[in-house]
Design an enzyme around this catalytic site. Structure first.
Site, PDB file in Angstrom:
ATOM      1  N   GLN A   1      19.666  83.942  83.975  1.00  0.00           N
ATOM      2  CA  GLN A   1      20.677  84.567  83.099  1.00  0.00           C
ATOM      3  C   GLN A   1      20.827  83.898  81.757  1.00  0.00           C
ATOM      4  O   GLN A   1      21.211  84.700  80.668  1.00  0.00           O
ATOM      5  CB  GLN A   1      21.961  84.542  83.912  1.00  0.00           C
TER       6      GLN A   1
ATOM      7  N   HIS B   1      21.247  88.625  95.878  1.00  0.00           N
ATOM      8  CA  HIS B   1      21.226  88.519  94.393  1.00  0.00           C
ATOM      9  C   HIS B   1      22.670  88.574  94.073  1.00  0.00           C
ATOM     10  O   HIS B   1      23.439  89.392  94.343  1.00  0.00           O
ATOM     11  CB  HIS B   1      20.306  89.325  93.858  1.00  0.00           C
ATOM     12  N   PRO B   2      22.942  87.721  93.076  1.00  0.00           N
ATOM     13  CA  PRO B   2      24.124  87.478  92.527  1.00  0.00           C
ATOM     14  C   PRO B   2      24.384  88.940  91.572  1.00  0.00           C
ATOM     15  O   PRO B   2      23.467  89.151  90.805  1.00  0.00           O
ATOM     16  CB  PRO B   2      24.280  86.160  91.926  1.00  0.00           C
TER      17      PRO B   2
ATOM     18  N   VAL C   1      15.629  89.558  84.371  1.00  0.00           N
ATOM     19  CA  VAL C   1      16.286  89.321  82.915  1.00  0.00           C
ATOM     20  C   VAL C   1      15.293  88.890  82.006  1.00  0.00           C
ATOM     21  O   VAL C   1      15.320  88.737  80.985  1.00  0.00           O
ATOM     22  CB  VAL C   1      17.515  88.520  83.092  1.00  0.00           C
TER      23      VAL C   1
END
Length: 469
Positions: A389, A368-369, A424
């Site tokens: 995001q 995951h970033p 998110v």
């Protein structure tokens, strides 16, 4: 392995059938006309009938006529049919007519037609098809349609075999001329079944609101018990309809069973009860089938369980970030209709993720970033991560906000060994930052558990997008 049974159906939220006139319930009564089509050596069978009669525990008599059994069936044709006909002649009824029985009942068929009843086919002979070869059963279905057409003047539009084999539904689909099949008790509403790429409407039948239970040891003993059960079934379904989820109620009758005086009174009382309510649609099964086909026509949709392996992995390999092994293991395991829904496929992927090794699960986390990190700034995120995001406004940060995110990210990774992960779409920008700061203080074991739960939540949300509609 591909699991053939559909264990999810409409799920928690069944479609509104939009019954005519805004009806709260569709009541569908079936009269099974089998008398003259049952097992009998006089019909060319090897033994007498032994099913659905007053003789509990009856056994076939090989090579012999069973006078009591035959006369019970004779009662259904001679007396029971006419008693039920008097009660039901003003109601849209569906007759499940065994073709050879209809051929031996010209006066009863004429009465059915005068009443405007639908006559569906109940097969060629009323026998157990469990061990009948596929090609023989197919031949019998063709004979049933041909004989039915000669006897009634038109081909049947519905098919109910009843004593089915594993091939019955497939053969009914392949016959090609039925607007509905009824060999299912899987739902309270019609539904589409797909066979060899072609849709076939199924209109479910019933084994519970059915007078056949008079012939079984655990069934109805009196007409009062039968009426009570019909009334209670109606009341529950009617209440569901009033609450906005109308259903269909099927009732199954047999001339030799419900046609007896002490049982027919249950039908009379039930009709009085149902007619005392507003918004009740009495309909034939063909009426219901045609209404459903118009209001809810078949809609093809993406079915993961039917995909080839490479297509499935290509489509869902990124649901768990840069970890296609999850999709590969899902496809290699058992899949069925339940996995064609976002919730079902999400649960199966989560199961595979939980079963992965500790090293593999950690690898998913590391893949995951960082949130609002350098990959995002360089526009090198996956399409899913980019969209996620952006949904929380992380693609439009001020310089100060971006610096703060990167600072907390760095501290988090240094402490726990994997990036901060959160679904998110469940949060806004401020909520995400607050969660990062709060979780930074957790021990690594707690954060590992939290991060894995968040990974599964992210997958669930991604699958909702991928399988919507």
């Amino acid at each position: 392995m591909r699991y053939s049974r559909d264990m999810i159906g409409y799920g928690e939220n069944a479609p509104d059938p939009r019954w005519p006139g805004g009806a709260r319930i569709a009541v569908q009564i079936v009269m099974n006309y089998e008398e003259g089509g049952e097992n009998s050596i006089e019909h060319g069978d090897a033994a007498s009938e032994a099913f659905l009669s007053e003789i509990i525990g009856a056994q076939p008599w090989p090579g012999q006529r069973h006078w009591n059994m035959e006369s019970i069936y004779d009662y259904g044709a001679r007396a029971g049919f006419w008693r039920l006909h008097r009660l039901l002649k003003d109601i849209p009824v569906t007759v499940y007519g065994v073709a050879t029985a209809l051929e031996r009942a010209p006066e009863q068929v004429a009465a059915m037609q005068r009443a405007g009843w639908e006559i569906a086919t109940h097969g060629y002979k009323w026998i157990d098809y469990r061990n009948i070869p596929r090609e023989v059963e197919a031949e019998h279905i063709a004979k049933a349609v041909e004989l039915h057409t000669r006897v009634t003047g038109e081909r049947p539009r519905g098919f109910y075999q009843g004593r089915t084999s594993m091939n019955t539904v497939a053969l009914g689909c392949e016959e090609g001329g039925f607007e509905y099949l009824a060999d299912t008790i899987a739902d309270d509403l019609p539904y589409w079944h797909v066979h060899q790429g072609k849709p076939q409407l199924m209109v479910p039948y019933t084994m519970d609101a059915n007078d056949m239970r008079f012939s079984s040891g655990q069934g109805f003993g009196t007409g009062v018990e039968f009426f009570d059960y019909l009334r209670d079934s109606f009341d529950v379904l009617y209440a569901e309809g009033a609450a906005g989820a109308p259903k269909m109620m099927s009732i199954g009758l047999h001339c030799r069973l419900a046609g007896r005086p002490g049982r027919a009174i249950a039908i009379q009382k039930f009709l009085e009860h149902a007619r005392a309510h507003e918004g009740v649609w009495f309909a034939s099964r063909l009426d219901i089938a045609r209404h459903w086909a118009k209001e809810h026509p078949y809609q093809p949709r993406l079915r993961p369980s039917e995909m080839e392996r490479d297509v499935f992995v290509s489509t869902f390999g990124g649901i768990y970030e840069h970890s296609p092994f999850i999709a590969e293991r899902v496809w290699d395991g058992e899949m069925g209709r339940v996995h064609d829904t976002p919730g079902g496929l999400s649960a199966r992927m989560a199961q595979v993720f939980r079963a992965a090794s500790d090293e593999e699960r950690l690898g998913v986390l590391i893949a995951h970033p960082d949130l609002a990190g350098k990959l995002a700034e360089a526009k090198r995120l996956t399409a899913e991560s980019t969209s996620e995001q952006a949904s929380a406004g992380l693609d439009a940060l001020t310089d100060a906000e971006r610096a703060e995110f990167q600072r907390v990210n760095t501290e988090y990774v240094e402490k726990h060994g994997f990036p901060f992960i959160i679904a998110v779409r469940d949060h806004d920008k401020a909520g995400i930052m607050a969660a990062m700061q709060a979780r930074l203080a957790n021990d690594t074991k707690t954060e590992r558990d939290t991060a894995e739960r968040q990974v599964m939540r992210i997958a669930e949300l991604r699958l909702k997008d991928a399988l919507k509609g």
